[in-house]
Design a protein around this motif. Structure first.
Motif, short mmCIF file in Angstrom:
data_model
loop_
_atom_site.label_atom_id
_atom_site.label_comp_id
_atom_site.label_asym_id
_atom_site.label_seq_id
_atom_site.Cartn_x
_atom_site.Cartn_y
_atom_site.Cartn_z
N ARG A 21 -7.84 -1.90 -9.29
CA ARG A 21 -8.83 -0.98 -8.72
C ARG A 21 -8.15 0.20 -8.04
N ALA A 22 -7.04 -0.05 -7.39
CA ALA A 22 -6.30 1.05 -6.77
C ALA A 22 -5.77 2.02 -7.82
N ARG B 149 0.82 -1.21 0.00
CA ARG B 149 0.00 0.00 0.00
C ARG B 149 0.86 1.26 0.00
N ASP C 196 -7.58 4.81 -4.86
CA ASP C 196 -7.87 4.41 -3.48
C ASP C 196 -6.87 3.32 -3.09
N VAL C 197 -5.83 3.71 -2.37
CA VAL C 197 -4.75 2.75 -2.09
C VAL C 197 -5.18 1.68 -1.11
N SER C 198 -6.34 1.85 -0.48
CA SER C 198 -6.79 0.83 0.47
C SER C 198 -7.08 -0.49 -0.23
N THR C 199 -7.35 -0.42 -1.55
CA THR C 199 -7.62 -1.65 -2.30
C THR C 199 -6.33 -2.32 -2.78
N ALA C 200 -5.21 -1.60 -2.68
CA ALA C 200 -3.92 -2.19 -3.06
C ALA C 200 -3.47 -3.11 -1.95
N THR D 154 2.37 1.63 -3.44
CA THR D 154 1.35 2.06 -4.40
C THR D 154 1.03 3.54 -4.23
N GLU D 155 0.89 3.98 -2.98
CA GLU D 155 0.59 5.39 -2.71
C GLU D 155 1.70 6.30 -3.23
#
Length: 292
Positions: free
Chosen positions: A235-236, A155, A241-245, A158-159
């Motif tokens: 999806r991220a 996460r 929305d990094v919460s999906t990573a 990804t962010e």
């Protein structure tokens, strides 16, 4: 007058001799035994992931149901640090043993008729070696107390990537690659190509069907899980929305969250357990043929 430069053919022969000598080293009984220890650790790691996933299916939370969770479980047990060192060294030996298969195929890169196929085979060798090597280094880092959770690290990465220009494209490309790996793994389970990694002449005939069934179930389960990791990462990338990573544990959590989640997750856990059994069989009858 200086002597003439050696011909390309002579250089080729010298290079071939060097490669043959190096390959003999990678075929040494010591390295083979260390690689088998790495395969044994690889199998046990999947059995631990299956156990952690089953706990999740039963509503019991503990360590993450992924590779880092399995290593943390080992670290928390008796002699955990020594076991992590043994796992790390075994996995690194396995990485070297597997990647060294390139030395058998490299000359095909010089032949235009076989260049593409040889490149694919060499890429498989190096990819397998990279996976084993990453797990080995992770085990050694954990042995030194440098622990982390894969989902959190993914996460954060990804962010950070989404904040740079073109970051969404990079994350999306990575997601597509993970989905492709998942699909490849699933297809390998369907075709049974993984049996080329077993030394079939050395394995008793009565065990071959058992090994094949375990491998098919294991590869199918892993393919589904990794494809789902790629979908969540996609999806991220598209929603920022990094919460999906998330990694493997997040994919397991996503499966558990649907209607029949506990049953589906129990099936995935059984699949990872089957793959662990297959890996143990490969440790007993190892082959490193990457041509499948």
């Amino acid at each position: 007058m200086s002597p003439p430069a050696p011909s390309l053919r002579a250089l080729g022969h010298r290079l071939h001799d060097v490669v043959v000598r190096i390959r003999r080293v990678t075929d040494s009984p010591v390295l083979v035994h260390l690689a088998r220890a790495g395969l044994l650790a690889y199998g046990v790691m999947h059995l631990l992931i299956a156990f952690l996933a089953l706990r999740m299916a039963l509503g019991l939370r503990g360590a993450d149901a992924d590779q880092t969770g399995a290593l943390l479980t080992v670290a928390a047990g008796p002699g955990g640090r020594l076991l992590l060192i043994a796992i790390g060294l075994g996995m690194l030996s396995l990485a070297l043993w597997q990647a060294a298969e390139v030395l058998l195929w490299w000359h095909g890169l010089l032949d235009p008729a076989h260049r593409v196929r040889t490149a694919v085979v060499c890429a498989k060798c190096l990819a397998k070696g990279a996976v084993y090597g990453f797990l080995g280094l992770t085990a050694l880092l954990f042995a030194l107390g440098l622990e982390y959770e894969a989902d959190e690290r993914l996460r954060d990465l990804t962010e950070d990537t989404l904040l740079i220009p073109g970051g969404a494209l990079l994350v999306g490309t990575a997601a597509a690659g993970v989905v492709a790996v998942g699909l490849y793994t699933f297809v390998r389970g369907c075709t049974g190509g993984f049996m080329r990694d077993i030394d079939l002449p050395a394995a008793p005939d009565r065990w071959e069907p058992v090994i094949e069934v375990a491998g098919r179930i294991g590869y199918l389960a892993k393919g589904i899980a990794f494809a789902l990791v790629g979908v969540l990462l996609w999806r991220a990338a598209t929603s920022a929305d990094v919460s999906t990573a998330t990694g493997l544990d997040g994919a397991m959590t996503a499966i558990a969250g649907v209607g029949a989640g506990p049953w589906l997750l129990g099936g995935i856990a059984a699949g990872f357990a089957a793959f662990g059994g297959y890996a143990l069989a490969r440790a007993r009858y190892p082959d490193r043929d990457p041509s499948s």
